[in-house]
Motif scaffolding. Sequence first.
Motif, PDB file in Angstrom:
ATOM      1  N   ARG A   2      40.372  20.038  29.134  1.00 56.37           N
ATOM      2  CA  ARG A   2      41.075  21.029  29.960  1.00 56.37           C
ATOM      3  C   ARG A   2      40.547  22.425  29.664  1.00 56.37           C
ATOM      4  O   ARG A   2      40.017  22.683  28.573  1.00 56.37           O
ATOM      5  CB  ARG A   2      42.562  21.000  29.651  1.00 56.37           C
ATOM      6  CG  ARG A   2      43.299  19.762  30.084  1.00 56.37           C
ATOM      7  CD  ARG A   2      44.800  19.992  29.901  1.00 56.37           C
ATOM      8  NE  ARG A   2      45.558  18.849  30.360  1.00 56.37           N
ATOM      9  CZ  ARG A   2      45.872  17.822  29.587  1.00 56.37           C
ATOM     10  NH1 ARG A   2      45.477  17.804  28.325  1.00 56.37           N
ATOM     11  NH2 ARG A   2      46.553  16.817  30.067  1.00 56.37           N
ATOM     12  N   VAL A  57      36.787  29.484  34.997  1.00 58.06           N
ATOM     13  CA  VAL A  57      37.088  29.122  36.385  1.00 58.06           C
ATOM     14  C   VAL A  57      35.865  29.357  37.274  1.00 58.06           C
ATOM     15  O   VAL A  57      35.516  28.531  38.117  1.00 58.06           O
ATOM     16  CB  VAL A  57      38.307  29.915  36.896  1.00 58.06           C
ATOM     17  CG1 VAL A  57      38.449  29.773  38.408  1.00 58.06           C
ATOM     18  CG2 VAL A  57      39.579  29.448  36.197  1.00 58.06           C
ATOM     19  N   ARG A  61      33.770  26.647  39.545  1.00 58.27           N
ATOM     20  CA  ARG A  61      34.034  26.737  40.984  1.00 58.27           C
ATOM     21  C   ARG A  61      33.002  25.991  41.844  1.00 58.27           C
ATOM     22  O   ARG A  61      33.382  25.337  42.817  1.00 58.27           O
ATOM     23  CB  ARG A  61      34.117  28.201  41.411  1.00 58.27           C
ATOM     24  CG  ARG A  61      34.725  28.372  42.796  1.00 58.27           C
ATOM     25  CD  ARG A  61      34.901  29.842  43.140  1.00 58.27           C
ATOM     26  NE  ARG A  61      35.855  30.519  42.271  1.00 58.27           N
ATOM     27  CZ  ARG A  61      37.168  30.404  42.370  1.00 58.27           C
ATOM     28  NH1 ARG A  61      37.689  29.611  43.295  1.00 58.27           N
ATOM     29  NH2 ARG A  61      37.955  31.077  41.547  1.00 58.27           N
ATOM     30  N   CYS A  64      34.227  22.488  41.975  1.00 55.11           N
ATOM     31  CA  CYS A  64      35.630  22.215  42.286  1.00 55.11           C
ATOM     32  C   CYS A  64      36.107  23.265  43.278  1.00 55.11           C
ATOM     33  O   CYS A  64      36.470  24.387  42.897  1.00 55.11           O
ATOM     34  CB  CYS A  64      36.461  22.260  41.003  1.00 55.11           C
ATOM     35  SG  CYS A  64      38.180  21.811  41.238  1.00 55.11           S
ATOM     36  N   LEU A  67      39.748  25.264  43.196  1.00 51.19           N
ATOM     37  CA  LEU A  67      40.165  26.215  42.180  1.00 51.19           C
ATOM     38  C   LEU A  67      40.684  27.484  42.833  1.00 51.19           C
ATOM     39  O   LEU A  67      40.047  28.026  43.734  1.00 51.19           O
ATOM     40  CB  LEU A  67      39.003  26.547  41.248  1.00 51.19           C
ATOM     41  CG  LEU A  67      38.613  25.456  40.248  1.00 51.19           C
ATOM     42  CD1 LEU A  67      37.367  25.872  39.474  1.00 51.19           C
ATOM     43  CD2 LEU A  67      39.757  25.175  39.292  1.00 51.19           C
ATOM     44  N   LEU A  70      42.049  33.798  40.783  1.00 52.66           N
ATOM     45  CA  LEU A  70      42.995  34.392  39.853  1.00 52.66           C
ATOM     46  C   LEU A  70      42.774  35.901  39.800  1.00 52.66           C
ATOM     47  O   LEU A  70      41.637  36.379  39.949  1.00 52.66           O
ATOM     48  CB  LEU A  70      42.816  33.782  38.459  1.00 52.66           C
ATOM     49  CG  LEU A  70      43.085  32.278  38.328  1.00 52.66           C
ATOM     50  CD1 LEU A  70      42.788  31.797  36.923  1.00 52.66           C
ATOM     51  CD2 LEU A  70      44.522  31.956  38.715  1.00 52.66           C
ATOM     52  N   ASP A  85      49.188  28.424  40.052  1.00 54.26           N
ATOM     53  CA  ASP A  85      47.721  28.477  39.979  1.00 54.26           C
ATOM     54  C   ASP A  85      47.251  28.427  38.527  1.00 54.26           C
ATOM     55  O   ASP A  85      46.297  27.719  38.199  1.00 54.26           O
ATOM     56  CB  ASP A  85      47.211  29.759  40.642  1.00 54.26           C
ATOM     57  CG  ASP A  85      47.325  29.718  42.153  1.00 54.26           C
ATOM     58  OD1 ASP A  85      47.242  30.792  42.780  1.00 54.26           O
ATOM     59  OD2 ASP A  85      47.507  28.603  42.720  1.00 54.26           O
ATOM     60  N   VAL A  89      45.033  25.471  36.775  1.00 54.46           N
ATOM     61  CA  VAL A  89      43.742  25.751  36.163  1.00 54.46           C
ATOM     62  C   VAL A  89      43.711  25.292  34.703  1.00 54.46           C
ATOM     63  O   VAL A  89      42.723  24.724  34.240  1.00 54.46           O
ATOM     64  CB  VAL A  89      43.455  27.265  36.266  1.00 54.46           C
ATOM     65  CG1 VAL A  89      42.419  27.692  35.263  1.00 54.46           C
ATOM     66  CG2 VAL A  89      43.028  27.624  37.681  1.00 54.46           C
ATOM     67  N   VAL A  93      42.848  20.670  35.597  1.00 55.61           N
ATOM     68  CA  VAL A  93      41.408  20.578  35.825  1.00 55.61           C
ATOM     69  C   VAL A  93      40.760  20.023  34.567  1.00 55.61           C
ATOM     70  O   VAL A  93      40.924  20.554  33.477  1.00 55.61           O
ATOM     71  CB  VAL A  93      40.811  21.959  36.153  1.00 55.61           C
ATOM     72  CG1 VAL A  93      39.304  21.845  36.336  1.00 55.61           C
ATOM     73  CG2 VAL A  93      41.474  22.530  37.406  1.00 55.61           C
TER      74      VAL A  93
END
Lengths: 125, 405
Positions: A2, A57, A61, A64, A67, A70, A85, A89, A93
């Motif tokens: 994660r 993130v 991206r 994914c 995402l 933010l 969100d 995240v 994920v």
Amino acid sequence: MRLLTHNYLQSNVKGTEEGYPLGIVPETVEIDKSPVDRELLLNILPKLNYDAVLQAVEQLRPHCETLPNLPSTLPEDLDDELVNDLYFVLFDVHVKNGCLVCPSTQRKFPIRDGIPNMILHEDEI
Amino acid sequence: MDLPSSTADSTTECACQYMTLVPRGLHFAITEWVQQRIPLHQSIWVSESEAYSHDDLTQESTSWRKHSVAVPIGTVHSQTKSDISIGYNSHRAVIWTKPGQHSYMWWQFATAEPASDVPNLRALGPVTALVGSWKLSPFPQRRIATLSEMAEAIHFCLRSDSYRKQQFPSALRIWRQVALSNWKSVSERVRDDSLFVDDLWLASTNTDNPGLKFRISCVRPDDPNYTRRDLIMAVANDLVPSSWTVDLKHYDVEIVLFLKEDDTDPCSHHFAVALALHPYQYLGCHSFSSGIVPPDVAPPYMTLTGIVRLRPSTAQLLLHLVGLKSGAVVLDPCVGIGTIAHECAYLKYVGLGGDIVLTPSLLGPQATTYSASIQNEQQRIAATLIAWDAANLPIRTAVATFGAE
């Protein structure tokens, strides 16, 4: 792995001046939705390096599309959308395969089946 | 406890009390549990709890005696030495302990939560549906000493109309609710309504009705006079309807017997019968997919695909002992298969665990499978595990020093 876990990891290779945050080069990214726990998230946030979250993130991206975007800084009060969100995240994920990269030495730490391997070689200790 | 049992759903036709075993029970873990610390926000019925030392209770000035509340109508005692005891009446529980001494104890409770959510109650021990509990005092001058004496005393309890027509069927209905709503798979027998009629013993006389499959386990201090197996064999026929058959591997119902000496009454034992409610959903052990031997009543080590592991109940107690708040980071530098890190989710801690054996060539694949099972079968967040060398933790500073925040 994660992004919550990624936020805590650094490279301890001998001689590394700055082993944090580790870059992420993903091969396989999976999404596993879980119920949002607002209380847990709010208690975790003070312990996180938020800039490292943002960097992670953006590195994920391309792999994914779902995402969220933010904010560059966290507001004092988090609305439900931002909480959702952030929780997504950090918890939902998963980098299943890929590697983590030391920003200083470019040393790669492989990720296999969600488990990053941070074990150093003898000459790195 | 003689607390009225209830369920949140008033239309539910049955309800029962529950019993859980507290392995190596610790005073403050129990106190917290009584007050509010059942994970997943489950509410409990007991409205108050207090803790006193044994010495306090001998004093006339103790607040327990000062209260207008009557003295306890019943007590639950600890093993052999009375170091942890709970007194209760209709609306209050008092816990008293002798500092420095610990043991295991039974802890009965009633919850307002639906039966389907009871298996998620953890932190202390496996939760069982209580069929009934009795105090065995057949001799005024001494305790029961032999197997035959014990069997006879237990037979008296089990051969009653109360046991056969009320207590056992009621607990079995709760057990069935839990099995159907929580277990990954159940046999067709569990889905067969004809096996869950009100008068099970009468129905068992119908030889066309095969009945459920069961096994029995026994929680009891060691006794040199007879083994647990001896006791089980002596009372098995009276525990269940005659149509039920024994199957040690592919059973439907795990019946758990609890037996211990009364700490304060030298002529008595406490005996209880309960039905295991799939307490740990022990992953990877296929023989437990339809019912589980609570790890704390099984042989000392349970294995997950051949791996000796820490018991989840022990991990939960350790986490309770630390007394952290939601969001705390718990670092396990030698996490093994991940037990402590995974158990953190129940308490809303962030489990950060790693081990040198979690590489792809060693335990890594099994740890991954275990984590996935936690997510899928137990539907809770599993911790992310890391392969690392505990002597060289790859953790940035300001997260955790060696230990928990």
